[in-house]
Write a protein that holds these residues in place. Structure first.
Motif, short mmCIF file in Angstrom:
data_model
loop_
_atom_site.label_atom_id
_atom_site.label_comp_id
_atom_site.label_asym_id
_atom_site.label_seq_id
_atom_site.Cartn_x
_atom_site.Cartn_y
_atom_site.Cartn_z
N LYS A 1 0.85 -1.19 0.00
CA LYS A 1 0.00 0.00 0.00
C LYS A 1 0.89 1.24 0.00
N PRO A 2 0.30 2.43 -0.12
CA PRO A 2 1.10 3.65 -0.03
C PRO A 2 1.82 3.75 1.32
N VAL A 3 2.86 4.58 1.35
CA VAL A 3 3.57 4.81 2.60
C VAL A 3 2.59 5.25 3.68
N GLY A 4 1.65 6.08 3.33
CA GLY A 4 0.63 6.51 4.27
C GLY A 4 -0.50 7.23 3.57
N VAL A 5 -1.69 7.08 4.13
CA VAL A 5 -2.86 7.85 3.69
C VAL A 5 -3.37 8.58 4.92
N PHE A 6 -3.08 9.87 5.00
CA PHE A 6 -3.36 10.66 6.20
C PHE A 6 -4.41 11.72 5.90
N LEU A 7 -5.34 11.87 6.82
CA LEU A 7 -6.37 12.91 6.70
C LEU A 7 -6.08 14.01 7.70
N PHE A 8 -5.91 15.24 7.21
CA PHE A 8 -5.73 16.40 8.06
C PHE A 8 -7.09 17.10 8.16
N ALA A 9 -7.67 17.08 9.34
CA ALA A 9 -9.00 17.66 9.54
C ALA A 9 -8.92 18.82 10.51
N GLY A 10 -9.78 19.81 10.29
CA GLY A 10 -9.81 20.95 11.19
C GLY A 10 -10.27 22.21 10.50
N PRO A 11 -10.36 23.31 11.22
CA PRO A 11 -10.85 24.58 10.66
C PRO A 11 -9.98 25.05 9.51
N PRO A 12 -10.50 25.87 8.64
CA PRO A 12 -9.68 26.42 7.55
C PRO A 12 -8.60 27.35 8.10
N ILE B 1 -0.64 1.88 -12.32
CA ILE B 1 0.44 2.75 -11.84
C ILE B 1 0.60 2.52 -10.33
N SER B 2 1.80 2.17 -9.93
CA SER B 2 2.04 1.86 -8.52
C SER B 2 1.88 3.09 -7.63
N THR B 3 1.31 2.88 -6.44
CA THR B 3 1.21 3.95 -5.44
C THR B 3 1.92 3.58 -4.15
N THR B 4 2.71 2.49 -4.18
CA THR B 4 3.31 1.98 -2.95
C THR B 4 4.41 2.88 -2.39
N ARG B 5 4.93 3.79 -3.21
CA ARG B 5 5.99 4.68 -2.73
C ARG B 5 5.48 6.09 -2.45
N ALA B 6 4.21 6.33 -2.67
CA ALA B 6 3.64 7.66 -2.51
C ALA B 6 3.10 7.87 -1.10
N ILE B 7 2.99 9.15 -0.71
CA ILE B 7 2.34 9.54 0.54
C ILE B 7 1.14 10.39 0.15
N PHE B 8 -0.03 10.00 0.61
CA PHE B 8 -1.26 10.74 0.30
C PHE B 8 -1.68 11.56 1.52
N ILE B 9 -1.84 12.87 1.31
CA ILE B 9 -2.31 13.77 2.35
C ILE B 9 -3.68 14.31 1.90
N LEU B 10 -4.71 14.04 2.68
CA LEU B 10 -6.05 14.53 2.39
C LEU B 10 -6.38 15.62 3.41
N THR B 11 -7.01 16.70 2.99
CA THR B 11 -7.45 17.72 3.94
C THR B 11 -8.95 17.89 3.85
N THR B 12 -9.55 18.28 4.96
CA THR B 12 -10.98 18.52 4.99
C THR B 12 -11.32 19.59 6.03
N ASN B 13 -12.35 20.37 5.70
CA ASN B 13 -12.88 21.36 6.65
C ASN B 13 -14.21 20.88 7.23
N ALA B 14 -14.57 19.63 7.01
CA ALA B 14 -15.87 19.12 7.43
C ALA B 14 -15.90 18.90 8.95
N ALA B 15 -17.08 19.06 9.52
CA ALA B 15 -17.36 18.75 10.93
C ALA B 15 -16.37 19.43 11.88
N ILE B 16 -16.02 20.70 11.61
CA ILE B 16 -14.95 21.34 12.39
C ILE B 16 -15.35 21.57 13.85
N ASP B 17 -16.61 21.92 14.10
CA ASP B 17 -17.03 22.16 15.49
C ASP B 17 -16.92 20.89 16.32
#
Length: 424
Positions: free
Chosen positions: A149-160, A259-275
């Motif tokens: 799998k990719p090195v990591g799939v990380f979700l960064f959540a929080g206010p804008p 296309i291989s994704t095993t060497r990639a790092i995925f960073i996802l961001t979201t502004n959802a559900a901030i409160d």
């Protein structure tokens, strides 16, 4: 159309060429035999020799032709079902993919987590805990010898405006990896969004070119892929990412290549559900596992699909900016804006009252406040004054809060020695 027909008749052209070559060979052997005294024997057995050579050549061309058809998945069904004809891996799995994975077997990479965390904290204001956590996760995952799998799939959540996108950029720079940045609000339309990222199937417009993401990962497989505001993308786009995050490859639609994704790092961001996420971050500050469980529930309630959340390795909840962190961000934005006008800030040249006012404006907006709001407020306050100072030939300025607002006063530029010290 013509190239496709040519490909179909090419094996027959090769076969005819082989037969002609065989006839020429037999003729040359006949001449040689006549000169060497073997003419009588050769003439007596010429039919058997010609037949044997013909059968050998035909078998060779048959094997080559069947191999070509098998690689193109055009082998007739009655032949493809013959187990003796195919390698066991061809019959039971995708051998080409297995060979590719074996060739890309990842070697472990050892990262100094403390040094990486220090670099992240030095560049991202107000998110020290997250920076330390991200650095630790990166170190653990890069040290794995084998990954499917990719090195990591990380979700960064929080206010804008709290540094989610910025942390992704700083991380790519700190690791020396190329950043692939996609604003997912541009891919909210199902068909267009998916084809733009992953390519179009044959017969559709755009099928002559790779998608933006697949082409980039093909060329730089170890990139940091930053997907800003992932919740804004169409559900069809999300579905295309599932294999990328779970199975270690992403399929280019135009030619079906993986296309291989095993060497990639995925960073996802979201502004959802901030409160809700802000409350959970405070409640479970010392329990990351419980925070993840609660955050998944909050994000699911905000519309995230369960299959997307299940493929995320770690959810990082960013804290809202508060207190002096707002002042730090404001000071950096002021310095950046002054620099964009070709000026520098005199040492100690920002009046504390300027920052205090900006902090108050930001706190009134609440959790929805972002660094963009700070930038707009700063620009409204000082842009005209900076232009006036620049027109007067100023090199450095100080910002002073007066009864009529903020004004930029011309200040002495730092000398060479001080500039050198600041750069160091």
């Amino acid at each position: 159309m013509f190239p496709a027909r040519l490909n179909r008749i090419l094996p027959w052209i090769f076969l005819a060429t082989g037969i002609l070559a065989l006839i020429q060979l037999v003729s040359m052997l006949g001449k040689f035999a006549a000169k060497s005294g073997l003419a009588a024997w050769f003439l007596h057995h010429r039919l058997e020799i010609a037949a044997g050579l013909g059968v050998a050549a035909a078998m060779a061309w048959l094997v080559v032709g069947l191999g070509a058809l098998r690689r193109r998945n055009r082998l007739p069904k009655f032949l493809s079902e013959r187990r003796w004809l195919m390698d066991i891996l061809d019959r039971l799995t995708n051998r080409a993919e297995l060979e590719r994975r074996l060739a890309e077997n990842s070697e472990p990479i050892f990262v100094d987590a403390d040094a990486l965390a220090a670099t992240l904290k030095a560049n991202v204001v107000g998110q020290d805990k997250t920076c330390v956590d991200v650095a630790a996760q990166i170190r653990r995952r890069l040290a794995l010898k084998q990954r499917g799998k990719p090195v990591g799939v990380f979700l960064f959540a929080g206010p804008p405006g709290v540094g989610k996108t910025w942390l992704g950029k700083v991380l790519a720079d700190a690791l020396g990896r190329k950043l692939l940045h996609f604003d997912m609000t541009q891919f909210s339309a199902g068909g267009f969004g998916a084809t733009s990222l992953f390519g179009a199937a044959k017969g559709y417009v755009g099928s002559q070119e790779y998608g933006k993401l697949t082409a980039a990962l093909r060329d730089t497989p170890d990139a940091v892929v930053l997907l800003d505001e992932i919740e804004k993308a169409h559900s069809d786009v999300h579905k295309n990412f599932l294999t990328a995050w779970n199975d270690g490859f992403i399929t280019e639609k135009s030619d079906g290549k993986q296309i291989s994704t095993t060497r990639a790092i995925f960073i996802l961001t979201t502004n959802a559900a901030i409160d809700e996420l802000s409350d959970l971050s405070r409640q479970y500050a010392e329990d990351p596992d419980e925070l993840r469980r609660a955050a998944v529930g909050a994000l699911r309630g905000a519309g995230f699909a369960p299959e997307v959340l299940n493929r995320i390795d770690r959810i990082f909840v960013f804290d809202p900016l508060a207190g002096l962190d707002i002042a730090r961000v404001a000071a950096l934005e002021i310095e950046r804006m002054i620099s964009s006008y070709g000026l520098t800030v005199a040492e100690g040249g920002i009046d504390p009252e300027v920052l205090f006012d900006l902090m108050g404006r930001q706190q009134k907006i609440g959790l929805q406040a972002s660094s963009r709001d700070l930038t707009r407020a700063i620009e409204e306050s000082i842009a005209d004054s900076l232009i006036a100072a620049r027109e007067k030939g100023a090199k450095a300025v100080s910002l002073v809060k007066g009864p009529d607002g903020v004004r930029a006063e011309i200040a002495a530029a730092p000398g060479p020695a001080k500039l050198k010290a600041q750069e160091g």
